[in-house]
Scaffold this active site. Structure first.
Site, PDB file in Angstrom:
ATOM      1  CE  LYS A  79      64.494  42.844  10.683  1.00  0.00           C
ATOM      2  NZ  LYS A  79      64.683  42.971  11.731  1.00  0.00           N
TER       3      LYS A  79
ATOM      4  CG  ASP B 266      65.045  46.328  10.949  1.00  0.00           C
ATOM      5  OD1 ASP B 266      64.566  46.674  11.928  1.00  0.00           O
ATOM      6  OD2 ASP B 266      64.952  45.641  11.118  1.00  0.00           O
TER       7      ASP B 266
HETATM    8  P1  ATR Z   1      67.984  40.128  11.094  1.00  0.00           P
HETATM    9  O1  ATR Z   1      67.697  39.532   9.724  1.00  0.00           O
HETATM   10  O2  ATR Z   1      66.710  39.483  11.970  1.00  0.00           O
HETATM   11  O3  ATR Z   1      68.538  40.199  11.631  1.00  0.00           O
HETATM   12  P2  ATR Z   1      69.149  37.127  10.699  1.00  0.00           P
HETATM   13  O4  ATR Z   1      69.873  37.402   9.370  1.00  0.00           O
HETATM   14  O5  ATR Z   1      68.887  35.361  10.696  1.00  0.00           O
HETATM   15  O6  ATR Z   1      68.596  38.211  11.003  1.00  0.00           O
HETATM   16  O7  ATR Z   1      70.998  37.258  11.217  1.00  0.00           O
HETATM   17  C1  ATR Z   1      70.880  36.370  12.943  1.00  0.00           C
HETATM   18  C2  ATR Z   1      71.668  36.721  13.310  1.00  0.00           C
HETATM   19  O8  ATR Z   1      71.831  36.152  14.524  1.00  0.00           O
HETATM   20  C3  ATR Z   1      73.388  36.549  12.239  1.00  0.00           C
HETATM   21  O9  ATR Z   1      74.341  37.344  12.450  1.00  0.00           O
HETATM   22  C4  ATR Z   1      73.817  35.421  12.664  1.00  0.00           C
HETATM   23  O10 ATR Z   1      74.577  34.535  12.507  1.00  0.00           O
HETATM   24  P3  ATR Z   1      74.897  33.976  11.043  1.00  0.00           P
HETATM   25  O11 ATR Z   1      74.860  34.931  10.060  1.00  0.00           O
HETATM   26  O12 ATR Z   1      76.545  33.020  11.091  1.00  0.00           O
HETATM   27  O13 ATR Z   1      74.072  32.221  11.084  1.00  0.00           O
HETATM   28  C5  ATR Z   1      73.491  35.634  14.279  1.00  0.00           C
HETATM   29  N1  ATR Z   1      73.365  33.899  15.564  1.00  0.00           N
HETATM   30  C6  ATR Z   1      71.334  33.258  15.496  1.00  0.00           C
HETATM   31  N2  ATR Z   1      71.807  32.756  15.991  1.00  0.00           N
HETATM   32  C7  ATR Z   1      73.794  32.640  16.476  1.00  0.00           C
HETATM   33  C8  ATR Z   1      73.592  31.940  17.397  1.00  0.00           C
HETATM   34  N3  ATR Z   1      73.406  30.431  18.064  1.00  0.00           N
HETATM   35  N4  ATR Z   1      75.355  31.722  17.930  1.00  0.00           N
HETATM   36  C9  ATR Z   1      75.756  33.070  16.999  1.00  0.00           C
HETATM   37  N5  ATR Z   1      75.521  33.924  15.617  1.00  0.00           N
HETATM   38  C10 ATR Z   1      73.752  33.894  16.466  1.00  0.00           C
END
Ligand code: ATR
Length: 276
Positions: free
Chosen positions: A67, A102
């Protein structure tokens, strides 16, 4: 007229119910249109958006984890630019135009259960594209937002742009913060297939008066919502309504028609009932 083709780009995307939901709306309105899911890794995103335009695809949704990156490859409207992320692309003017539906979808889903959000203390798990959009709308509604993210710097970046928004990590501060929180919203992919068994917050960190909203809709009851139920939380909100409302807003942008919300919601619920 040629069939209008729409689609969703994401990675992973196999569990997305946007195709089922949007195709149900097209069918109900008798439109000759089709919505497909495309698994697109980050490094292919630019090519995918350019290719979609060349192929005459009418519109796209963009989901995890694309996104924010997608903003670079479209002409975003003012709101999407302010948010810093898009989930909808419209090709009808020739230029790929970017929108973010969203935040609106989430706020509608939340307000219909909670009412006025002014002065509410909201804790958001995550700081990605969905979190950015929801934070932007909550801030506009006069809520106080704390973003708790694994990568604190990313949350701090979002917070720096807004006055009543703060950033924390996922450790001890998260537990402490929850004691003074009114609404908890999970925007991370934790709890979504294939991470359906995981949650960042457990029952011992929750209390019955807290509103718990998980924007993940597949599975319909995430681990977080199960923990909330275990903690006796009165108001648990799953991700179905947000999916429907953000999808309906995208549908209006693409088709200039009013989508059948009830048909879309039923299609999602039926698909969730059928299972993978
Ligand atoms: P979107 O755009 O759909 O919101 P994204 O930008 O990939 O997707 O965001 C995913 C969120 O999930 C992020 O806040 C990510 O944390 P980071 O910024 O530290 O990457 C979080 N996230 C994904 N996997 C995670 C995990 N295993 N533990 C904690 N947070 C996680």
């Amino acid at each position: 007229m040629v069939k209008q083709v729409y689609g969703i780009l994401g990675d992973p995307v196999a569990h997305s119910l946007s195709p089922v939901m949007q195709n149900a709306a097209f069918t109900r309105l008798g439109m000759d249109a089709l919505y497909l899911a495309f698994r697109v890794p980050r490094e292919e995103l630019e090519g995918a958006i350019r290719g979609a335009k060349s192929l005459g695809i009418a519109g796209l949704n963009v989901t995890i984890p694309l996104k924010e990156d997608a903003l670079l490859f479209v002409e975003p409207d003012k709101l999407a630019r302010q948010i810093g992320a898009i989930n909808t692309v419209d090709f009808s003017t020739g230029t790929p135009m970017g929108y973010n539906t969203d935040g609106l979808g989430a706020i509608q889903a939340l307000q219909e259960r909670v009412g006025d959000l002014t002065g509410k203390r909201v804790l958001i798990l995550g700081a990605g594209g969905a979190a950015r959009a929801i934070t932007f709308y909550l801030d506009r509604e006069g809520a106080f937002v704390t973003l708790a993210n694994r990568t604190v710097a990313r949350a701090a970046q979002v917070a720096a742009r807004l006055t009543n928004v703060h950033a924390i990590g996922l450790g001890a501060e998260l537990k402490a913060h929850l004691t003074t929180t009114d609404v908890l919203i999970n925007t991370t992919s934790i709890g979504m297939h294939p991470r359906a068994e995981e949650t960042l917050v457990t029952a011992d960190m929750l209390r019955p008066e807290l509103v718990v909203f998980d924007i993940v809709y597949n599975p319909i009851e995430t681990k977080l919502l199960a923990e909330a139920r275990r903690a006796g939380v009165h108001t648990c909100i799953n991700g179905v309504k947000m999916l429907v409302y953000q999808g309906a807003a995208a549908f209006r942008i693409w088709t200039k028609r009013e989508p059948p919300l009830d048909v879309m919601e039923q299609a999602v619920l039926d698909a969730l009932q059928r299972g993978p």
